[in-house]
Design a protein around this motif. Structure first.
Motif, mmCIF file in Angstrom:
data_model
loop_
_atom_site.group_PDB
_atom_site.id
_atom_site.type_symbol
_atom_site.label_atom_id
_atom_site.label_comp_id
_atom_site.label_asym_id
_atom_site.label_seq_id
_atom_site.Cartn_x
_atom_site.Cartn_y
_atom_site.Cartn_z
ATOM 1 N N MET A 105 1.558 -51.735 12.832
ATOM 2 C CA MET A 105 0.602 -50.797 12.245
ATOM 3 C C MET A 105 1.349 -49.542 11.810
ATOM 4 N N ALA A 106 1.117 -49.057 10.607
ATOM 5 C CA ALA A 106 1.812 -47.883 10.068
ATOM 6 C C ALA A 106 1.373 -46.630 10.818
ATOM 7 N N ARG A 107 2.357 -45.747 11.053
ATOM 8 C CA ARG A 107 2.056 -44.501 11.756
ATOM 9 C C ARG A 107 2.343 -43.337 10.826
ATOM 10 N N ASN A 108 1.495 -42.336 10.872
ATOM 11 C CA ASN A 108 1.617 -41.203 9.964
ATOM 12 C C ASN A 108 2.008 -39.921 10.694
ATOM 13 N N HIS A 109 2.782 -40.052 11.754
ATOM 14 C CA HIS A 109 3.206 -38.877 12.505
ATOM 15 C C HIS A 109 4.198 -38.066 11.679
ATOM 16 N N LEU A 110 4.080 -36.759 11.784
ATOM 17 C CA LEU A 110 5.068 -35.878 11.158
ATOM 18 C C LEU A 110 6.325 -35.841 12.009
ATOM 19 N N THR A 111 7.461 -35.755 11.370
ATOM 20 C CA THR A 111 8.685 -35.503 12.124
ATOM 21 C C THR A 111 8.697 -34.028 12.494
ATOM 22 N N LEU A 112 9.550 -33.653 13.422
ATOM 23 C CA LEU A 112 9.654 -32.248 13.809
ATOM 24 C C LEU A 112 10.068 -31.394 12.628
ATOM 25 N N LYS A 113 10.967 -31.926 11.806
ATOM 26 C CA LYS A 113 11.431 -31.190 10.626
ATOM 27 C C LYS A 113 10.273 -30.902 9.665
ATOM 28 N N GLN A 114 9.427 -31.904 9.447
ATOM 29 C CA GLN A 114 8.272 -31.716 8.568
ATOM 30 C C GLN A 114 7.283 -30.724 9.161
ATOM 31 N N TYR A 115 7.017 -30.876 10.451
ATOM 32 C CA TYR A 115 6.093 -29.979 11.142
ATOM 33 C C TYR A 115 6.586 -28.534 11.068
ATOM 34 N N LYS A 116 7.878 -28.345 11.334
ATOM 35 C CA LYS A 116 8.460 -27.002 11.294
ATOM 36 C C LYS A 116 8.364 -26.415 9.886
ATOM 37 N N GLY A 117 8.679 -27.220 8.878
ATOM 38 C CA GLY A 117 8.617 -26.750 7.494
ATOM 39 C C GLY A 117 7.220 -26.297 7.103
ATOM 40 N N ILE A 118 6.224 -27.100 7.457
ATOM 41 C CA ILE A 118 4.832 -26.751 7.156
ATOM 42 C C ILE A 118 4.428 -25.495 7.904
ATOM 43 N N LYS A 177 5.526 -31.165 23.073
ATOM 44 C CA LYS A 177 5.762 -32.025 24.233
ATOM 45 C C LYS A 177 4.574 -31.979 25.188
ATOM 46 N N ARG A 178 3.975 -30.805 25.302
ATOM 47 C CA ARG A 178 2.854 -30.628 26.218
ATOM 48 C C ARG A 178 1.629 -31.412 25.764
ATOM 49 N N ILE A 179 1.379 -31.440 24.444
ATOM 50 C CA ILE A 179 0.160 -32.108 23.971
ATOM 51 C C ILE A 179 0.391 -33.568 23.580
ATOM 52 N N ASN A 180 1.663 -33.968 23.549
ATOM 53 C CA ASN A 180 1.977 -35.335 23.141
ATOM 54 C C ASN A 180 1.988 -36.258 24.360
ATOM 55 N N ASN A 181 1.421 -37.434 24.211
ATOM 56 C CA ASN A 181 1.409 -38.387 25.323
ATOM 57 C C ASN A 181 2.798 -38.881 25.673
ATOM 58 N N ASN A 182 3.684 -38.927 24.668
ATOM 59 C CA ASN A 182 5.065 -39.338 24.893
ATOM 60 C C ASN A 182 5.978 -38.172 24.529
ATOM 61 N N PRO A 183 6.353 -37.343 25.497
ATOM 62 C CA PRO A 183 7.081 -36.109 25.239
ATOM 63 C C PRO A 183 8.370 -36.269 24.450
ATOM 64 N N GLU A 184 9.023 -37.414 24.507
ATOM 65 C CA GLU A 184 10.291 -37.567 23.830
ATOM 66 C C GLU A 184 10.147 -38.044 22.382
ATOM 67 N N GLU A 185 8.947 -38.431 22.017
ATOM 68 C CA GLU A 185 8.752 -39.077 20.726
ATOM 69 C C GLU A 185 8.792 -38.087 19.561
ATOM 70 N N GLU A 186 9.772 -38.233 18.665
ATOM 71 C CA GLU A 186 9.904 -37.468 17.435
ATOM 72 C C GLU A 186 9.938 -35.976 17.643
ATOM 73 N N LEU A 187 10.422 -35.520 18.815
ATOM 74 C CA LEU A 187 10.387 -34.085 19.074
ATOM 75 C C LEU A 187 11.774 -33.524 19.393
ATOM 76 N N HIS A 188 12.803 -34.196 19.007
ATOM 77 C CA HIS A 188 14.150 -33.707 19.285
ATOM 78 C C HIS A 188 14.565 -32.710 18.226
ATOM 79 N N GLU A 189 15.120 -31.576 18.650
ATOM 80 C CA GLU A 189 15.530 -30.519 17.731
ATOM 81 C C GLU A 189 16.547 -31.004 16.720
ATOM 82 N N ASN A 190 17.395 -31.968 17.116
ATOM 83 C CA ASN A 190 18.422 -32.432 16.181
ATOM 84 C C ASN A 190 17.858 -33.284 15.051
ATOM 85 N N ASN A 191 16.543 -33.543 15.043
ATOM 86 C CA ASN A 191 15.924 -34.214 13.916
ATOM 87 C C ASN A 191 15.636 -33.256 12.776
ATOM 88 N N CYS A 192 15.819 -31.933 13.024
ATOM 89 C CA CYS A 192 15.469 -30.931 12.019
ATOM 90 C C CYS A 192 16.487 -30.866 10.902
#
Length: 197
Positions: free
Chosen positions: A1-14, A182-197
């Motif tokens: 199933m396709a997922r439409n989560h934003l990456t940290l880089k996208q979230y930060k940019g927005i 990380k606090r609001i995400n069910n999986n704290p490690e998912e797509e939230l690494h700073e080096n993804n920016c």
């Protein structure tokens, strides 16, 4: 199933674009109000320190770009001269010194207590004002003339303290965004690494 989560880089940019836009709009409103209704007043008020504080808390060093951008917007709306752009833009860079507090005190400790958050806002404002004063002195302005970059902007201290007081009470607004996600995400490690920016 396709997922439409934003990456940290996208979230930060927005997020940074939204902060930039909000800074522009509110600074325009404040300048318009002061030049229309309070044109005889010697004092000025700005939303730039408060917005910079929020950005510093959310994204660290990126707050300095809001500080510079806000200074240039303020000068533009106030029809400032070239030297004012330089003084405000370069002077506001001094606010970056607030990052030392994050290193020695920590973002979480500052944000978790109202008094610390408000003092942080006051500190950022004072750093900007002091930076402008120092820039004016370096450019050859007299001491009294340079001091006016602090005294005429003194109401901004109170305004910033008030805005930070409110911002701190909104969930996730005055908080490091990686920790917030990380606090609001069910999986704290998912797509939230700073080096993804």
């Amino acid at each position: 199933m396709a997922r439409n989560h934003l990456t940290l880089k996208q979230y930060k940019g927005i997020d940074l674009l939204l902060i930039t836009f909000v800074t522009l709009v509110f600074e325009w409103i404040i300048v318009k109000a002061s030049t229309t209704w309070f044109s005889s007043e010697l004092y000025t008020v700005s939303v730039v320190p408060a917005m910079s504080c929020v950005c510093f808390m959310r994204w660290g060093f990126y707050g300095v770009f809001i500080a510079i951008w806000g200074a240039l917007v303020n000068c533009f709306f106030n029809r400032g001269e070239g030297v004012q752009y330089l003084i405000y833009g370069a002077g506001n860079v001094m606010s970056v010194l607030c990052l030392f507090l994050f290193k020695f005190v920590g973002k979480k400790k500052i944000a978790e207590k109202t008094s610390r958050a408000v003092l942080f806002g006051v500190l950022v404002t004072l750093l900007m004002q002091t930076g402008r004063m120092l820039c004016a002195l370096i450019l050859g302005f007299g001491f009294n003339q340079s001091l006016e970059f602090v005294t005429t902007d003194s109401l901004t201290l109170v305004f910033t303290a008030f805005l930070i007081f409110i911002a701190r009470r909104q969930d996730g607004l005055f908080e490091d965004q990686i920790n917030y996600l990380k606090r609001i995400n069910n999986n704290p490690e998912e797509e939230l690494h700073e080096n993804n920016c």
